[in-house]
Write a protein that holds these residues in place. Structure first.
Motif, PDB file in Angstrom:
ATOM      1  N   ASN A 216       0.809  -1.223   0.000  1.00  0.00           N
ATOM      2  CA  ASN A 216       0.000   0.000   0.000  1.00  0.00           C
ATOM      3  C   ASN A 216       0.840   1.269   0.000  1.00  0.00           C
ATOM      4  OD1 ASN A 216      -2.833  -1.089   0.278  1.00  0.00           O
ATOM      5  ND2 ASN A 216      -1.877  -2.057   2.059  1.00  0.00           N
ATOM      6  N   LEU A 217       2.077   1.136  -0.412  1.00  0.00           N
ATOM      7  CA  LEU A 217       2.978   2.287  -0.450  1.00  0.00           C
ATOM      8  C   LEU A 217       3.818   2.184  -1.722  1.00  0.00           C
ATOM      9  CD1 LEU A 217       3.805   4.783   1.241  1.00  0.00           C
ATOM     10  CD2 LEU A 217       5.639   3.385   2.223  1.00  0.00           C
ATOM     11  N   SER A 218       3.614   3.129  -2.638  1.00  0.00           N
ATOM     12  CA  SER A 218       4.272   3.084  -3.937  1.00  0.00           C
ATOM     13  C   SER A 218       5.246   4.243  -4.092  1.00  0.00           C
ATOM     14  CB  SER A 218       3.238   3.146  -5.062  1.00  0.00           C
ATOM     15  OG  SER A 218       2.367   2.037  -5.021  1.00  0.00           O
ATOM     16  N   ARG A 219       6.286   3.984  -4.879  1.00  0.00           N
ATOM     17  CA  ARG A 219       7.301   4.993  -5.167  1.00  0.00           C
ATOM     18  C   ARG A 219       7.432   5.104  -6.682  1.00  0.00           C
ATOM     19  NH1 ARG A 219       9.665   9.400  -2.775  1.00  0.00           N
ATOM     20  NH2 ARG A 219      11.927   9.441  -2.958  1.00  0.00           N
ATOM     21  N   TYR A 220       7.225   6.293  -7.207  1.00  0.00           N
ATOM     22  CA  TYR A 220       7.294   6.524  -8.649  1.00  0.00           C
ATOM     23  C   TYR A 220       8.288   7.634  -8.940  1.00  0.00           C
ATOM     24  CZ  TYR A 220       2.953   3.827  -8.821  1.00  0.00           C
ATOM     25  OH  TYR A 220       2.009   2.832  -8.698  1.00  0.00           O
ATOM     26  N   TYR A 221       8.942   7.529 -10.093  1.00  0.00           N
ATOM     27  CA  TYR A 221       9.930   8.525 -10.499  1.00  0.00           C
ATOM     28  C   TYR A 221       9.729   8.890 -11.964  1.00  0.00           C
ATOM     29  CZ  TYR A 221      12.563   6.709  -6.437  1.00  0.00           C
ATOM     30  OH  TYR A 221      12.955   6.303  -5.191  1.00  0.00           O
ATOM     31  N   ILE A 222      10.029  10.144 -12.276  1.00  0.00           N
ATOM     32  CA  ILE A 222      10.135  10.556 -13.674  1.00  0.00           C
ATOM     33  C   ILE A 222      11.402  11.395 -13.832  1.00  0.00           C
ATOM     34  CG2 ILE A 222       7.661  10.485 -14.208  1.00  0.00           C
ATOM     35  CD1 ILE A 222       7.585  13.532 -13.875  1.00  0.00           C
ATOM     36  N   GLN A 223      12.051  11.239 -14.960  1.00  0.00           N
ATOM     37  CA  GLN A 223      13.191  12.076 -15.304  1.00  0.00           C
ATOM     38  C   GLN A 223      12.720  13.522 -15.437  1.00  0.00           C
ATOM     39  OE1 GLN A 223      15.075  10.840 -18.935  1.00  0.00           O
ATOM     40  NE2 GLN A 223      16.162  12.779 -19.221  1.00  0.00           N
ATOM     41  N   CYS A 224      13.518  14.445 -14.885  1.00  0.00           N
ATOM     42  CA  CYS A 224      13.138  15.853 -14.941  1.00  0.00           C
ATOM     43  C   CYS A 224      14.373  16.720 -15.155  1.00  0.00           C
ATOM     44  CB  CYS A 224      12.404  16.280 -13.668  1.00  0.00           C
ATOM     45  SG  CYS A 224      13.438  16.275 -12.183  1.00  0.00           S
ATOM     46  N   SER A 225      14.152  17.980 -15.395  1.00  0.00           N
ATOM     47  CA  SER A 225      15.245  18.923 -15.559  1.00  0.00           C
ATOM     48  C   SER A 225      15.874  19.252 -14.215  1.00  0.00           C
ATOM     49  CB  SER A 225      14.724  20.214 -16.206  1.00  0.00           C
ATOM     50  OG  SER A 225      15.711  21.216 -16.176  1.00  0.00           O
ATOM     51  N   LEU A 226      17.178  19.499 -14.226  1.00  0.00           N
ATOM     52  CA  LEU A 226      17.861  19.888 -12.993  1.00  0.00           C
ATOM     53  C   LEU A 226      17.408  21.256 -12.500  1.00  0.00           C
ATOM     54  CD1 LEU A 226      21.489  18.655 -13.750  1.00  0.00           C
ATOM     55  CD2 LEU A 226      19.913  17.727 -12.047  1.00  0.00           C
ATOM     56  N   SER A 227      16.800  22.032 -13.374  1.00  0.00           N
ATOM     57  CA  SER A 227      16.311  23.356 -12.971  1.00  0.00           C
ATOM     58  C   SER A 227      14.945  23.282 -12.295  1.00  0.00           C
ATOM     59  CB  SER A 227      16.234  24.290 -14.186  1.00  0.00           C
ATOM     60  OG  SER A 227      15.305  23.796 -15.140  1.00  0.00           O
ATOM     61  N   ASP A 228      14.295  22.111 -12.340  1.00  0.00           N
ATOM     62  CA  ASP A 228      12.997  21.957 -11.690  1.00  0.00           C
ATOM     63  C   ASP A 228      13.144  21.912 -10.177  1.00  0.00           C
ATOM     64  OD1 ASP A 228      11.932  21.801 -14.191  1.00  0.00           O
ATOM     65  OD2 ASP A 228      11.283  19.708 -14.067  1.00  0.00           O
ATOM     66  N   SER A 229      12.057  22.217  -9.492  1.00  0.00           N
ATOM     67  CA  SER A 229      11.970  22.004  -8.051  1.00  0.00           C
ATOM     68  C   SER A 229      10.676  21.238  -7.787  1.00  0.00           C
ATOM     69  CB  SER A 229      11.959  23.330  -7.287  1.00  0.00           C
ATOM     70  OG  SER A 229      10.757  24.028  -7.538  1.00  0.00           O
ATOM     71  N   PRO A 230      10.571  20.530  -6.675  1.00  0.00           N
ATOM     72  CA  PRO A 230       9.347  19.768  -6.388  1.00  0.00           C
ATOM     73  C   PRO A 230       8.092  20.641  -6.412  1.00  0.00           C
ATOM     74  CG  PRO A 230      11.086  19.102  -4.888  1.00  0.00           C
ATOM     75  CD  PRO A 230      11.612  20.291  -5.649  1.00  0.00           C
ATOM     76  N   GLU A 231       8.254  21.905  -6.029  1.00  0.00           N
ATOM     77  CA  GLU A 231       7.093  22.803  -6.006  1.00  0.00           C
ATOM     78  C   GLU A 231       6.568  23.103  -7.408  1.00  0.00           C
ATOM     79  OE1 GLU A 231       9.998  23.379  -4.369  1.00  0.00           O
ATOM     80  OE2 GLU A 231       9.188  22.625  -2.464  1.00  0.00           O
ATOM     81  N   ASP A 232       7.396  22.851  -8.422  1.00  0.00           N
ATOM     82  CA  ASP A 232       6.954  23.081  -9.797  1.00  0.00           C
ATOM     83  C   ASP A 232       5.959  22.025 -10.267  1.00  0.00           C
ATOM     84  OD1 ASP A 232       8.690  25.260 -10.015  1.00  0.00           O
ATOM     85  OD2 ASP A 232      10.334  24.013 -10.765  1.00  0.00           O
ATOM     86  N   TRP A 233       5.874  20.937  -9.523  1.00  0.00           N
ATOM     87  CA  TRP A 233       5.067  19.797  -9.944  1.00  0.00           C
ATOM     88  C   TRP A 233       3.937  19.561  -8.949  1.00  0.00           C
ATOM     89  CZ3 TRP A 233       5.762  16.823 -14.343  1.00  0.00           C
ATOM     90  CH2 TRP A 233       6.930  17.063 -15.071  1.00  0.00           C
ATOM     91  N   SER A 234       2.720  19.835  -9.380  1.00  0.00           N
ATOM     92  CA  SER A 234       1.569  19.440  -8.566  1.00  0.00           C
ATOM     93  C   SER A 234       1.409  17.927  -8.666  1.00  0.00           C
ATOM     94  CB  SER A 234       0.297  20.124  -9.065  1.00  0.00           C
ATOM     95  OG  SER A 234      -0.080  19.611 -10.346  1.00  0.00           O
ATOM     96  N   ASP A 235       0.673  17.342  -7.735  1.00  0.00           N
ATOM     97  CA  ASP A 235       0.429  15.904  -7.802  1.00  0.00           C
ATOM     98  C   ASP A 235      -0.246  15.522  -9.118  1.00  0.00           C
ATOM     99  OD1 ASP A 235       1.551  15.651  -5.330  1.00  0.00           O
ATOM    100  OD2 ASP A 235      -0.322  15.240  -4.265  1.00  0.00           O
ATOM    101  N   ASP A 236      -1.245  16.311  -9.520  1.00  0.00           N
ATOM    102  CA  ASP A 236      -1.964  15.996 -10.764  1.00  0.00           C
ATOM    103  C   ASP A 236      -1.030  16.036 -11.966  1.00  0.00           C
ATOM    104  OD1 ASP A 236      -4.329  15.637  -9.427  1.00  0.00           O
ATOM    105  OD2 ASP A 236      -5.113  17.646  -9.855  1.00  0.00           O
ATOM    106  N   ASN A 237      -0.145  17.018 -12.016  1.00  0.00           N
ATOM    107  CA  ASN A 237       0.796  17.112 -13.133  1.00  0.00           C
ATOM    108  C   ASN A 237       1.753  15.925 -13.152  1.00  0.00           C
ATOM    109  OD1 ASN A 237      -0.313  19.496 -14.011  1.00  0.00           O
ATOM    110  ND2 ASN A 237       1.253  20.799 -13.062  1.00  0.00           N
TER     111      ASN A 237
END
Length: 389
Positions: A216-237
């Motif tokens: 019941n606990l999942s971990r997912y990853y996507i490749q992203c830009s080094l200029s991104d920050s976690p705040e740039d990504w909403s859960d829906d996005n």
């Protein structure tokens, strides 16, 4: 205070070494910069090679791991809407397990505390002194008070940013590094995994990984830009982008939910040589870093602990220094092979900013060769479950 082996760093590698040596009657003191709760709050990978599993059992801390872990006999490689499975069991007769690093570290802390292990938390200003002499010692401060720890040997298990590697003079130390032009955005969610095994996915939009910690606990990853920050990504996005990067059948089955942890990790390959200077030994991230592709980080630390543990036991029980004298040589021989696997798997599955059309065709050809070649799958499986110590 005096001990036989001073261990700098109270993460899993330092604790594992302490626990293994304790069971052989060799005294240790573990110095940790943070608190136990802080160490246990860090979210890390949870794929354990067969060698790491056996070390946990040898340390007497394998019972909960064996009871609660998930066994993975293979993994899925996807590209576009195509996918295939590499069977570890078929090609190697072995497998890997999923058991969160947080839980593994908790088991080690519980064991050291139950057995009266000496651990000092909230240490600051750690200095390793006279490591190139016969009488090394470590100084540090706790609550503003300076302390001294005399010892026979020092094990530097304090990570990439710790003091241990920096103690080795630049005239002796040589470093090799590759920094990748992307990072991994990781999300932890209280949702069931989309698949019973890991899915490593190449797509034209970038890499994605579907992993898990438990049912019941999942971990997912996507490749992203080094200029991104976690705040740039909403859960829906995040969820929408993940769905675009994995085969449609898995995207449709994906159960989404609020993230309970979200972070971005840069990727690098790094090795320092040698891993021994005088009576100081480097272990784990203090000596080497791998990109997380292929799940080698904690497992490479485990192989270091294997070699150092056996070398110290050989010295204290038999008076034979052969194991510790060859520690760096043995550890590095295996580390470079793990670095190769992590580097090659990263190159296989990620999109690079400067890739040409030819590069993309070659990348796809490499994936399809892995799909069609039993020999290539065997090599992949051998590396994934862990090369022998």
């Amino acid at each position: 205070m005096r001990t036989q082996v001073a261990i700098i760093g109270g993460g899993p590698s330092g604790l594992l070494l302490s626990q293994l040596l304790h069971r052989k009657g060799i005294d240790t003191v573990v110095l940790e910069r943070k608190t136990r709760d802080y160490v246990l709050s860090r979210i890390r990978a949870g794929i354990l090679e067969t060698g790491m599993v056996e070390l946990m059992r040898k340390a007497g801390v394998g019972a909960r791991m064996d009871a609660e872990c998930f066994t993975h006999e293979g993994t899925v490689i996807a590209y576009g809407d195509e996918e295939f499975r590499v069977s570890f069991r078929e090609h190697t007769g072995s497998d890997v397990i999923v058991y969160g690093q947080t839980e593994l570290t908790r088991d080690l802390y519980d064991a050291r505390e139950a057995e009266g292990g000496k651990m000092v938390f909230n240490v600051e200003n750690v200095v390793i002194n006279d490591a190139d002499s016969d009488a090394p010692f470590v100084t540090y401060t706790v609550d503003g008070q300076t302390q001294r720890l005399d010892c026979d040997y020092v094990a530097g298990c304090d990570g990439f940013h710790g003091v241990s590697r920096q103690t080795i003079p630049l005239t002796v130390r040589r470093e090799y590094e590759k920094v990748y032009p992307f990072g991994w955005l990781g999300v932890l969610s209280e949702t069931p995994p989309v698949h019973e095994e890991l899915i490593y996915s190449w797509s034209e939009r970038g890499f994605a990984l579907c992993s898990m910690r438990n049912a019941n606990l999942s971990r997912y990853y996507i490749q992203c830009s080094l200029s991104d920050s976690p705040e740039d990504w909403s859960d829906d996005n995040f969820w929408e982008e993940l769905k675009r990067r994995i085969p449609a059948c898995h995207a449709e089955a994906l159960v989404t939910g609020p993230s309970i942890e979200k972070s971005i990790a840069p990727l690098r390959s790094f090795v320092t040589e040698p891993m021994r200077w005088g009576r100081l030994f480097l272990c784990g991230d203090a000596a080497h870093i791998v990109p997380p592709t292929g799940a080698k980080g904690l497992n490479t630390a485990a192989s270091d602990i294997h070699y150092l543990y056996h070398g110290l036991v050989q010295f204290y029980e038999e008076g034979d220094p052969e194991g510790i004298d060859r520690y760096s040589e043995k550890a590095l021989a295996r580390i470079w092979k793990a670095e190769r696997f992590s580097w090659s798997t990263t190159n296989l599955l990620h999109r690079y900013p400067d890739q040409s059309g030819f590069d993309l065709k070659m990348q796809r050809a490499e994936i399809e060769f892995l799909r069609s070649s039993e020999a290539a799958q065997k090599v992949f499986a051998q590396n994934y479950v862990g090369l022998p110590y």
